[in-house]
Design a protein around this motif. Structure first.
Motif, PDB file in Angstrom:
ATOM      1  N   TYR A  31       0.558   4.362  10.626  1.00 26.01           N
ATOM      2  CA  TYR A  31       1.576   3.319  10.462  1.00 26.01           C
ATOM      3  C   TYR A  31       0.952   1.966  10.155  1.00 26.01           C
ATOM      4  O   TYR A  31       1.492   1.184   9.377  1.00 26.01           O
ATOM      5  CB  TYR A  31       2.466   3.250  11.703  1.00 26.01           C
ATOM      6  CG  TYR A  31       3.390   4.441  11.806  1.00 26.01           C
ATOM      7  CD1 TYR A  31       4.389   4.639  10.865  1.00 26.01           C
ATOM      8  CD2 TYR A  31       3.253   5.372  12.824  1.00 26.01           C
ATOM      9  CE1 TYR A  31       5.230   5.734  10.937  1.00 26.01           C
ATOM     10  CE2 TYR A  31       4.086   6.464  12.908  1.00 26.01           C
ATOM     11  CZ  TYR A  31       5.078   6.648  11.962  1.00 26.01           C
ATOM     12  OH  TYR A  31       5.896   7.725  12.025  1.00 26.01           O
ATOM     13  N   ALA A  34       0.213   2.004   6.560  1.00 28.25           N
ATOM     14  CA  ALA A  34       1.422   1.894   5.724  1.00 28.25           C
ATOM     15  C   ALA A  34       1.884   0.443   5.648  1.00 28.25           C
ATOM     16  O   ALA A  34       2.215  -0.056   4.573  1.00 28.25           O
ATOM     17  CB  ALA A  34       2.527   2.777   6.281  1.00 28.25           C
ATOM     18  N   VAL A  35       1.901  -0.241   6.796  1.00 31.04           N
ATOM     19  CA  VAL A  35       2.369  -1.628   6.829  1.00 31.04           C
ATOM     20  C   VAL A  35       1.428  -2.514   6.017  1.00 31.04           C
ATOM     21  O   VAL A  35       1.865  -3.362   5.237  1.00 31.04           O
ATOM     22  CB  VAL A  35       2.476  -2.123   8.288  1.00 31.04           C
ATOM     23  CG1 VAL A  35       2.835  -3.600   8.312  1.00 31.04           C
ATOM     24  CG2 VAL A  35       3.525  -1.335   9.032  1.00 31.04           C
ATOM     25  N   ILE A  36       0.104  -2.281   6.182  1.00 29.01           N
ATOM     26  CA  ILE A  36      -0.871  -3.115   5.477  1.00 29.01           C
ATOM     27  C   ILE A  36      -0.791  -2.888   3.967  1.00 29.01           C
ATOM     28  O   ILE A  36      -0.871  -3.823   3.174  1.00 29.01           O
ATOM     29  CB  ILE A  36      -2.290  -2.828   6.007  1.00 29.01           C
ATOM     30  CG1 ILE A  36      -2.411  -3.369   7.432  1.00 29.01           C
ATOM     31  CG2 ILE A  36      -3.345  -3.470   5.122  1.00 29.01           C
ATOM     32  CD1 ILE A  36      -3.568  -2.817   8.187  1.00 29.01           C
ATOM     33  N   SER A  38       1.799  -2.173   2.261  1.00 23.63           N
ATOM     34  CA  SER A  38       2.968  -2.885   1.726  1.00 23.63           C
ATOM     35  C   SER A  38       2.645  -4.371   1.577  1.00 23.63           C
ATOM     36  O   SER A  38       3.129  -5.026   0.661  1.00 23.63           O
ATOM     37  CB  SER A  38       4.182  -2.673   2.621  1.00 23.63           C
ATOM     38  OG  SER A  38       4.145  -3.526   3.725  1.00 23.63           O
ATOM     39  N   LYS A  39       1.816  -4.901   2.467  1.00 23.65           N
ATOM     40  CA  LYS A  39       1.419  -6.315   2.372  1.00 23.65           C
ATOM     41  C   LYS A  39       0.601  -6.559   1.109  1.00 23.65           C
ATOM     42  O   LYS A  39       0.809  -7.544   0.395  1.00 23.65           O
ATOM     43  CB  LYS A  39       0.593  -6.696   3.603  1.00 23.65           C
ATOM     44  CG  LYS A  39       0.133  -8.134   3.586  1.00 23.65           C
ATOM     45  CD  LYS A  39      -0.985  -8.369   4.557  1.00 23.65           C
ATOM     46  CE  LYS A  39      -2.311  -7.896   4.040  1.00 23.65           C
ATOM     47  NZ  LYS A  39      -2.918  -8.817   3.093  1.00 23.65           N
ATOM     48  N   THR A  42       2.996  -6.616  -1.881  1.00 26.87           N
ATOM     49  CA  THR A  42       3.848  -7.793  -2.052  1.00 26.87           C
ATOM     50  C   THR A  42       3.041  -9.067  -2.259  1.00 26.87           C
ATOM     51  O   THR A  42       3.097  -9.662  -3.333  1.00 26.87           O
ATOM     52  CB  THR A  42       4.807  -7.965  -0.862  1.00 26.87           C
ATOM     53  OG1 THR A  42       4.076  -7.767   0.324  1.00 26.87           O
ATOM     54  CG2 THR A  42       5.929  -7.018  -0.955  1.00 26.87           C
ATOM     55  N   LEU A  73       9.760  -6.569  -6.729  1.00 21.39           N
ATOM     56  CA  LEU A  73      10.318  -6.903  -5.420  1.00 21.39           C
ATOM     57  C   LEU A  73      11.439  -5.941  -5.038  1.00 21.39           C
ATOM     58  O   LEU A  73      11.664  -5.682  -3.861  1.00 21.39           O
ATOM     59  CB  LEU A  73      10.854  -8.341  -5.412  1.00 21.39           C
ATOM     60  CG  LEU A  73       9.800  -9.439  -5.414  1.00 21.39           C
ATOM     61  CD1 LEU A  73      10.459 -10.803  -5.423  1.00 21.39           C
ATOM     62  CD2 LEU A  73       8.878  -9.320  -4.217  1.00 21.39           C
ATOM     63  N   LEU A  74      12.153  -5.406  -6.035  1.00 17.59           N
ATOM     64  CA  LEU A  74      13.250  -4.491  -5.722  1.00 17.59           C
ATOM     65  C   LEU A  74      12.762  -3.079  -5.449  1.00 17.59           C
ATOM     66  O   LEU A  74      13.366  -2.352  -4.666  1.00 17.59           O
ATOM     67  CB  LEU A  74      14.257  -4.467  -6.880  1.00 17.59           C
ATOM     68  CG  LEU A  74      15.170  -5.686  -7.016  1.00 17.59           C
ATOM     69  CD1 LEU A  74      15.980  -5.585  -8.285  1.00 17.59           C
ATOM     70  CD2 LEU A  74      16.091  -5.803  -5.818  1.00 17.59           C
ATOM     71  N   THR A  76       9.215  -1.894  -4.856  1.00 10.64           N
ATOM     72  CA  THR A  76       8.077  -1.617  -3.977  1.00 10.64           C
ATOM     73  C   THR A  76       8.492  -1.154  -2.573  1.00 10.64           C
ATOM     74  O   THR A  76       7.938  -0.184  -2.070  1.00 10.64           O
ATOM     75  CB  THR A  76       7.167  -2.852  -3.865  1.00 10.64           C
ATOM     76  OG1 THR A  76       6.806  -3.253  -5.159  1.00 10.64           O
ATOM     77  CG2 THR A  76       5.937  -2.557  -3.054  1.00 10.64           C
ATOM     78  N   PRO A  77       9.476  -1.833  -1.941  1.00 16.15           N
ATOM     79  CA  PRO A  77       9.829  -1.400  -0.588  1.00 16.15           C
ATOM     80  C   PRO A  77      10.322   0.037  -0.544  1.00 16.15           C
ATOM     81  O   PRO A  77      10.170   0.713   0.468  1.00 16.15           O
ATOM     82  CB  PRO A  77      10.947  -2.362  -0.182  1.00 16.15           C
ATOM     83  CG  PRO A  77      10.788  -3.524  -1.053  1.00 16.15           C
ATOM     84  CD  PRO A  77      10.237  -3.024  -2.338  1.00 16.15           C
ATOM     85  N   THR A  80       7.289   2.348  -0.122  1.00 14.80           N
ATOM     86  CA  THR A  80       6.751   2.191   1.234  1.00 14.80           C
ATOM     87  C   THR A  80       7.676   2.861   2.243  1.00 14.80           C
ATOM     88  O   THR A  80       7.238   3.597   3.131  1.00 14.80           O
ATOM     89  CB  THR A  80       6.636   0.700   1.593  1.00 14.80           C
ATOM     90  OG1 THR A  80       6.021   0.016   0.529  1.00 14.80           O
ATOM     91  CG2 THR A  80       5.839   0.511   2.866  1.00 14.80           C
ATOM     92  N   HIS A  81       8.974   2.599   2.070  1.00 15.81           N
ATOM     93  CA  HIS A  81       9.958   3.164   2.996  1.00 15.81           C
ATOM     94  C   HIS A  81       9.954   4.690   2.924  1.00 15.81           C
ATOM     95  O   HIS A  81      10.001   5.362   3.954  1.00 15.81           O
ATOM     96  CB  HIS A  81      11.343   2.619   2.670  1.00 15.81           C
ATOM     97  CG  HIS A  81      12.456   3.331   3.366  1.00 15.81           C
ATOM     98  ND1 HIS A  81      12.696   3.150   4.707  1.00 15.81           N
ATOM     99  CD2 HIS A  81      13.342   4.241   2.935  1.00 15.81           C
ATOM    100  CE1 HIS A  81      13.699   3.928   5.054  1.00 15.81           C
ATOM    101  NE2 HIS A  81      14.107   4.593   3.992  1.00 15.81           N
ATOM    102  N   ALA A  84       6.804   5.984   4.754  1.00 18.05           N
ATOM    103  CA  ALA A  84       6.881   5.768   6.211  1.00 18.05           C
ATOM    104  C   ALA A  84       7.975   6.633   6.825  1.00 18.05           C
ATOM    105  O   ALA A  84       7.779   7.239   7.882  1.00 18.05           O
ATOM    106  CB  ALA A  84       7.146   4.297   6.494  1.00 18.05           C
ATOM    107  N   HIS A  85       9.109   6.738   6.132  1.00 19.77           N
ATOM    108  CA  HIS A  85      10.222   7.516   6.670  1.00 19.77           C
ATOM    109  C   HIS A  85       9.872   9.002   6.742  1.00 19.77           C
ATOM    110  O   HIS A  85      10.201   9.680   7.720  1.00 19.77           O
ATOM    111  CB  HIS A  85      11.460   7.307   5.807  1.00 19.77           C
ATOM    112  CG  HIS A  85      12.668   8.016   6.323  1.00 19.77           C
ATOM    113  ND1 HIS A  85      13.348   7.594   7.432  1.00 19.77           N
ATOM    114  CD2 HIS A  85      13.281   9.144   5.901  1.00 19.77           C
ATOM    115  CE1 HIS A  85      14.339   8.432   7.667  1.00 19.77           C
ATOM    116  NE2 HIS A  85      14.317   9.378   6.751  1.00 19.77           N
TER     117      HIS A  85
END
Lengths: 100, 174
Positions: A31, A34-36, A38-39, A42, A73-74, A76-77, A80-81, A84-85
């Motif tokens: 996790y 995954a968070v890093i 996404s950073k 962005t 921006l629309l 990329t998440p 990642t989602h 992670a999901h």
């Protein structure tokens, strides 16, 4: 002056991306990675794109980069989602500090 | 859910025509950017292609009215975009410091939202994922599961206040 600021922003964005790559290798928890990641996507990518817009100046190329920025921006998440999901749905547990 | 959305033919109102016109102008400008020319012919071609795409999307993919489903004003979108950029960079520096020093406290927290429109909830989840340090794991109604890199509290209200920042307030304003 503006071109110089653009190159400085590109360098800064690459620094962000490099830190992200380093930390993906450094941290072992899924996790955190995954968070890093996404950073990196962005902040790093956005900064490089804004730098490229400043370097390019007022023309169609800059407008195209602006469109790419909005699409990025629309979308990329979503990736990642999705990653992670699927990990969460598959039962990956968060490794809290203190866990071995 | 949007109560105004249904599959019956909608009456043609001035409001609907205005919203359609706004979307068409946006399509024409985007077409102009891609073809690197704002000549009248290009803009008209862009508007036609945009309208055909819009009606095909309404009829075959979305199966409802696009313009009514995604109600999000142009100026509101611009304001939201700049606010998002500020939040991304503020959180980015904080996350950068934590990554370099290795001070991570990753955990999954549950937060609640006041929004009831699924489109706006998706936008909120999207913004949370874009903000460095947080990734939306799952949404269930008004409940959002979020991975948080710097988990300081597991209380849904307190965590929600920190994670949602001012996104929710901006999205709630019509």
């Amino acid at each position: 002056m503006i071109v110089g600021a653009g190159y400085a922003l590109i360098a800064f964005g690459l620094f962000f991306t490099a830190t992200g790559v380093y930390s993906v290798l450094k941290f072992q928890d899924f996790y955190s990675r995954a968070v890093i990641t996404s950073k990196v996507d962005t902040v790093g990518f956005t900064t490089v794109l804004i730098g490229a817009m400043l370097v390019s100046g007022a023309n169609f190329f800059t407008l195209k980069i602006a469109l790419i920025l909005v699409f990025e921006l629309l979308t990329t998440p979503l990736s990642t989602h999705a990653i992670a999901h699927s990990a969460y749905a598959a039962g990956y547990k968060v490794r809290r500090s203190g866990d071995v | 859910m949007m109560s105004s959305v249904d599959n019956h033919p909608r009456p043609v109102s001035l409001d609907r025509i205005l919203r359609l016109a706004r979307v068409t102008v946006m399509f024409a400008i985007i077409w102009g950017i891609f073809s690197e020319s704002f000549a009248p012919g290009q803009l008209i071609l862009g508007a036609i292609v945009g309208l055909v795409t819009l009606f095909a999307t309404d009829k075959y993919i979305l199966k409802q009215d696009y313009v009514a489903t995604y109600r999000f004003g142009f100026f509101r979108a611009i304001r939201y975009f700049f606010n998002l950029m500020i939040q991304i960079y503020l959180a980015g520096f904080s996350a950068l410091y934590r990554i370099i020093t290795g001070k991570l406290n990753v955990d999954v927290v549950e937060i609640h939202t006041e929004l009831d429109d699924p489109f706006l909830i998706s936008l909120l989840a999207n913004s949370i994922t874009l903000t460095p340090g947080t990734v939306t794991l799952a949404t269930e109604g008004r409940k959002l599961l979020v991975i948080w890199i710097n988990c300081s509290t597991r209380d849904p209200d307190e965590a929600g206040r920190i994670i949602k920042a001012n996104f929710e307030d901006l999205l709630m304003r019509r």
